[in-house]
Design a protein around this motif. Sequence first.
Motif, PDB file in Angstrom:
ATOM      1  N   ALA A  96       0.830  -1.240   0.003  1.00 32.78           N
ATOM      2  CA  ALA A  96      -0.065   0.099   0.021  1.00 32.78           C
ATOM      3  C   ALA A  96       0.808   1.242  -0.026  1.00 32.78           C
ATOM      4  O   ALA A  96       0.597   2.255  -0.975  1.00 32.78           O
ATOM      5  CB  ALA A  96      -0.988  -0.005   1.169  1.00 32.78           C
ATOM      6  N   LEU A  97       1.831   1.420   0.864  1.00 32.49           N
ATOM      7  CA  LEU A  97       2.823   2.439   1.047  1.00 32.49           C
ATOM      8  C   LEU A  97       3.493   2.691  -0.383  1.00 32.49           C
ATOM      9  O   LEU A  97       3.757   3.883  -0.742  1.00 32.49           O
ATOM     10  CB  LEU A  97       3.665   2.460   2.154  1.00 32.49           C
ATOM     11  N   ALA A  98       4.091   1.497  -0.849  1.00 31.41           N
ATOM     12  CA  ALA A  98       4.789   1.723  -2.221  1.00 31.41           C
ATOM     13  C   ALA A  98       4.166   2.035  -3.081  1.00 31.41           C
ATOM     14  O   ALA A  98       4.430   2.934  -4.023  1.00 31.41           O
ATOM     15  CB  ALA A  98       5.367   0.085  -2.281  1.00 31.41           C
ATOM     16  N   GLY A  99       2.702   1.748  -3.229  1.00 29.89           N
ATOM     17  CA  GLY A  99       1.791   2.040  -4.238  1.00 29.89           C
ATOM     18  C   GLY A  99       1.647   3.481  -4.378  1.00 29.89           C
ATOM     19  O   GLY A  99       1.603   4.466  -5.424  1.00 29.89           O
ATOM     20  N   VAL A 100       1.146   4.024  -3.061  1.00 30.62           N
ATOM     21  CA  VAL A 100       0.842   5.368  -2.908  1.00 30.62           C
ATOM     22  C   VAL A 100       1.992   6.288  -3.210  1.00 30.62           C
ATOM     23  O   VAL A 100       1.980   7.336  -3.832  1.00 30.62           O
ATOM     24  CB  VAL A 100       0.287   5.650  -1.403  1.00 30.62           C
ATOM     25  N   LEU A 101       3.079   6.098  -2.416  1.00 29.27           N
ATOM     26  CA  LEU A 101       4.175   7.066  -2.666  1.00 29.27           C
ATOM     27  C   LEU A 101       5.122   6.736  -4.090  1.00 29.27           C
ATOM     28  O   LEU A 101       5.447   7.731  -4.563  1.00 29.27           O
ATOM     29  CB  LEU A 101       5.270   6.780  -1.601  1.00 29.27           C
ATOM     30  N   GLY A 102       4.618   5.560  -4.596  1.00 30.54           N
ATOM     31  CA  GLY A 102       5.049   5.360  -6.144  1.00 30.54           C
ATOM     32  C   GLY A 102       4.511   6.396  -7.007  1.00 30.54           C
ATOM     33  O   GLY A 102       4.908   6.538  -8.000  1.00 30.54           O
ATOM     34  N   GLY A 159       1.211  -6.365  -5.688  1.00 30.60           N
ATOM     35  CA  GLY A 159      -0.184  -5.497  -4.689  1.00 30.60           C
ATOM     36  C   GLY A 159       0.388  -4.121  -4.958  1.00 30.60           C
ATOM     37  O   GLY A 159      -0.708  -3.262  -5.059  1.00 30.60           O
ATOM     38  N   ALA A 160       1.366  -3.436  -4.921  1.00 28.12           N
ATOM     39  CA  ALA A 160       1.732  -1.887  -5.016  1.00 28.12           C
ATOM     40  C   ALA A 160       1.169  -1.578  -6.510  1.00 28.12           C
ATOM     41  O   ALA A 160       0.795  -0.632  -6.652  1.00 28.12           O
ATOM     42  CB  ALA A 160       3.237  -1.990  -5.053  1.00 28.12           C
ATOM     43  N   ALA A 161       1.332  -2.474  -7.632  1.00 29.67           N
ATOM     44  CA  ALA A 161       0.881  -2.164  -8.934  1.00 29.67           C
ATOM     45  C   ALA A 161      -0.600  -1.846  -8.989  1.00 29.67           C
ATOM     46  O   ALA A 161      -0.731  -1.119  -9.762  1.00 29.67           O
ATOM     47  CB  ALA A 161       1.455  -3.251  -9.815  1.00 29.67           C
ATOM     48  N   VAL A 162      -1.349  -2.807  -8.234  1.00 29.64           N
ATOM     49  CA  VAL A 162      -2.910  -2.677  -8.146  1.00 29.64           C
ATOM     50  C   VAL A 162      -3.034  -1.062  -7.445  1.00 29.64           C
ATOM     51  O   VAL A 162      -3.958  -0.598  -8.165  1.00 29.64           O
ATOM     52  CB  VAL A 162      -3.353  -3.619  -7.399  1.00 29.64           C
ATOM     53  N   VAL A 163      -2.502  -0.825  -6.403  1.00 27.34           N
ATOM     54  CA  VAL A 163      -2.564   0.388  -5.531  1.00 27.34           C
ATOM     55  C   VAL A 163      -2.247   1.721  -6.642  1.00 27.34           C
ATOM     56  O   VAL A 163      -3.030   2.594  -6.748  1.00 27.34           O
ATOM     57  CB  VAL A 163      -1.852   0.483  -4.285  1.00 27.34           C
ATOM     58  N   ASP A 164      -1.015   1.476  -7.355  1.00 28.88           N
ATOM     59  CA  ASP A 164      -0.953   2.479  -8.043  1.00 28.88           C
ATOM     60  C   ASP A 164      -1.758   2.719  -9.150  1.00 28.88           C
ATOM     61  O   ASP A 164      -1.865   3.734  -9.490  1.00 28.88           O
ATOM     62  CB  ASP A 164       0.804   1.851  -8.860  1.00 28.88           C
ATOM     63  N   ASP A 165      -2.156   1.677  -9.858  1.00 27.91           N
ATOM     64  CA  ASP A 165      -3.231   1.860 -10.806  1.00 27.91           C
ATOM     65  C   ASP A 165      -4.403   2.540 -10.463  1.00 27.91           C
ATOM     66  O   ASP A 165      -4.814   3.611 -11.213  1.00 27.91           O
ATOM     67  CB  ASP A 165      -3.975   0.484 -11.501  1.00 27.91           C
ATOM     68  N   VAL A 166      -4.942   2.240  -9.255  1.00 26.67           N
ATOM     69  CA  VAL A 166      -6.140   3.001  -8.823  1.00 26.67           C
ATOM     70  C   VAL A 166      -5.992   4.405  -8.476  1.00 26.67           C
ATOM     71  O   VAL A 166      -6.498   5.257  -8.821  1.00 26.67           O
ATOM     72  CB  VAL A 166      -6.619   2.324  -7.545  1.00 26.67           C
ATOM     73  N   GLY A 321      10.179   6.768  -4.584  1.00 24.07           N
ATOM     74  CA  GLY A 321       9.004   6.768  -3.895  1.00 24.07           C
ATOM     75  C   GLY A 321       8.420   5.239  -3.489  1.00 24.07           C
ATOM     76  O   GLY A 321       8.014   5.045  -2.366  1.00 24.07           O
ATOM     77  N   ALA A 322       8.343   4.440  -4.398  1.00 26.71           N
ATOM     78  CA  ALA A 322       7.868   3.058  -4.127  1.00 26.71           C
ATOM     79  C   ALA A 322       9.111   2.330  -2.998  1.00 26.71           C
ATOM     80  O   ALA A 322       8.601   1.629  -2.175  1.00 26.71           O
ATOM     81  CB  ALA A 322       7.893   2.144  -5.371  1.00 26.71           C
ATOM     82  N   GLY A 323      10.274   2.769  -3.322  1.00 27.21           N
ATOM     83  CA  GLY A 323      11.134   2.232  -2.534  1.00 27.21           C
ATOM     84  C   GLY A 323      11.085   2.522  -0.883  1.00 27.21           C
ATOM     85  O   GLY A 323      11.096   1.679  -0.137  1.00 27.21           O
ATOM     86  N   LEU A 324      11.011   3.684  -0.743  1.00 27.59           N
ATOM     87  CA  LEU A 324      10.768   4.309   0.610  1.00 27.59           C
ATOM     88  C   LEU A 324       9.432   3.956   1.383  1.00 27.59           C
ATOM     89  O   LEU A 324       9.340   3.433   2.690  1.00 27.59           O
ATOM     90  CB  LEU A 324      10.953   5.761   0.659  1.00 27.59           C
ATOM     91  N   GLY A 325       8.264   3.711   0.362  1.00 28.42           N
ATOM     92  CA  GLY A 325       7.186   2.997   1.052  1.00 28.42           C
ATOM     93  C   GLY A 325       7.409   1.636   1.564  1.00 28.42           C
ATOM     94  O   GLY A 325       6.984   1.322   2.566  1.00 28.42           O
ATOM     95  N   ALA A 326       8.125   0.881   0.597  1.00 25.77           N
ATOM     96  CA  ALA A 326       8.266  -0.470   1.022  1.00 25.77           C
ATOM     97  C   ALA A 326       9.041  -0.629   2.373  1.00 25.77           C
ATOM     98  O   ALA A 326       8.814  -1.391   3.275  1.00 25.77           O
ATOM     99  CB  ALA A 326       8.910  -1.453  -0.087  1.00 25.77           C
ATOM    100  N   ARG A 327      10.049   0.308   2.460  1.00 25.90           N
ATOM    101  CA  ARG A 327      11.027   0.583   3.612  1.00 25.90           C
ATOM    102  C   ARG A 327      10.197   0.691   4.774  1.00 25.90           C
ATOM    103  O   ARG A 327      10.374   0.214   5.785  1.00 25.90           O
ATOM    104  CB  ARG A 327      12.085   1.617   3.177  1.00 25.90           C
ATOM    105  N   TRP A 328       9.337   1.753   4.616  1.00 32.27           N
ATOM    106  CA  TRP A 328       8.589   2.245   5.813  1.00 32.27           C
ATOM    107  C   TRP A 328       7.469   1.196   6.361  1.00 32.27           C
ATOM    108  O   TRP A 328       6.966   1.103   7.388  1.00 32.27           O
ATOM    109  CB  TRP A 328       7.863   3.561   5.465  1.00 32.27           C
ATOM    110  N   GLY A 329       7.231   0.160   5.224  1.00 33.46           N
ATOM    111  CA  GLY A 329       6.271  -0.883   5.317  1.00 33.46           C
ATOM    112  C   GLY A 329       6.983  -2.012   5.971  1.00 33.46           C
ATOM    113  O   GLY A 329       6.341  -3.198   6.391  1.00 33.46           O
ATOM    114  N   GLY A 330       8.260  -2.184   6.336  1.00 37.43           N
ATOM    115  CA  GLY A 330       8.773  -3.254   6.952  1.00 37.43           C
ATOM    116  C   GLY A 330       9.914  -4.046   6.349  1.00 37.43           C
ATOM    117  O   GLY A 330      10.527  -4.938   6.636  1.00 37.43           O
TER     118      GLY A 330
END
Length: 409
Positions: A96-102, A159-166, A321-330
């Motif tokens: 989710a974070l990777a998709g949004v920040l991406g 999952g991030a790709a789906v969030v990104d699309d939406v 963007g996506a990298g930091l989102g994934a990092r913040w996601g754990g």
Amino acid sequence: MLLLPFTLALAIVVAVARLSGYLSGRLGQPAVLGELLAGLILGPTVLDMLHWTVLGGGGLEETFHQVAHLGVLLLMFIAGLEVDLESMFQAGRPAALAGVLGVVAPVVLGVGAALPFGLGLQEGLAIGLMLAATSVSISAQTLMELGVLRSRVGMALLGAAVVDDVVVILFLSLFLALVAGVGGGAWAILGVLVRMVAFLGIATAVGVFLIPRLIALVDRLPIGRGALTVAFVMALLYGWAAEALGGVAAITGAFLVGVILARTPLRRTIEEGMHTLAYVWLVPVFFVSIGLGVNARELSGSNLFLALVLIAVALISKVIGAGLGARWGGFSWGESLRLGVGMISRGEVGLIVATAVMDAGLIESQLFAIAVIMVLITTLVTPILLRALYPKTAGHPQSAQTGDLEREA
């Protein structure tokens, strides 16, 4: 007589598109890459096909433009069919974070890169949205070949790709709606937002209640391809209603119908039929028509420098963007880097966004050409970078069929 030149031009375009897509696949690249290159060669950059004497010397541009738009609607409908909301919610915090920040990072960095070149805020936001879109089909194929698609990074990437699309589709619709209504001041903007939210809410409620029941009913009747026909008609109607009634992009309506039908028992039947209908000619015409409308020879001087800057931003912004989102996601730094790189390819979604902002008059032909080149470059470099980030002993090629994991385009 326009019909005869169009018939010949369509035969050439579809044949060349499918052949180039096949050759691209043989080279380990997605079909869209070959179709784009074919369009560039057939277009004013090299052959300027639409102005050949045998094709009437011009006048076919608008016809191909309309056919391409129909291809875009079906492409977004198919993209909606591939959205699994349950999987998206279960993908977890990193996805989710990777998709949004991406999406957020490319928009912000895109605007920041555009403004020094004398472009306005609207143009900068349009560029940012073009950079925000992503398409992970080539990344999914690469990870599958490396045997790591079902790893934590691979599942989060999907999952991030789906969030990104939406998020990109919602941002694009909001942006186009605000641009259309910004002339009346704050109240006009508020009116646009209310109209957009009201349409999406009503269209979703009506669609969830009506469309699955209607398709199930028609499917029981002795009508050939009845379910597919209803799906096709609803995609067109929702596309029309989105723009005519809701003030949002037509592709949003088609995408919404696809998301609704993705949860029905007839999803697979509709998807197979729509793939056949779309990919035989409409979608290839869309991708080739992009090249037909681009003159890469216009890229020189400051335009060429802007192209290089935006390509660099396209590569960096997704990783950040996506990298930091994934990092913040754990995720670990290594996992985050791999996920960010996997989100670099813009593919067909980037082309759809570029076409939408071009049709809205928000960018000039030179910026559209830059967007096409950006899509080509990011699609080419993504598998190279991914393979460099994974050791050769990462795993064994997985047996899942590619068609279940990537868009045919």
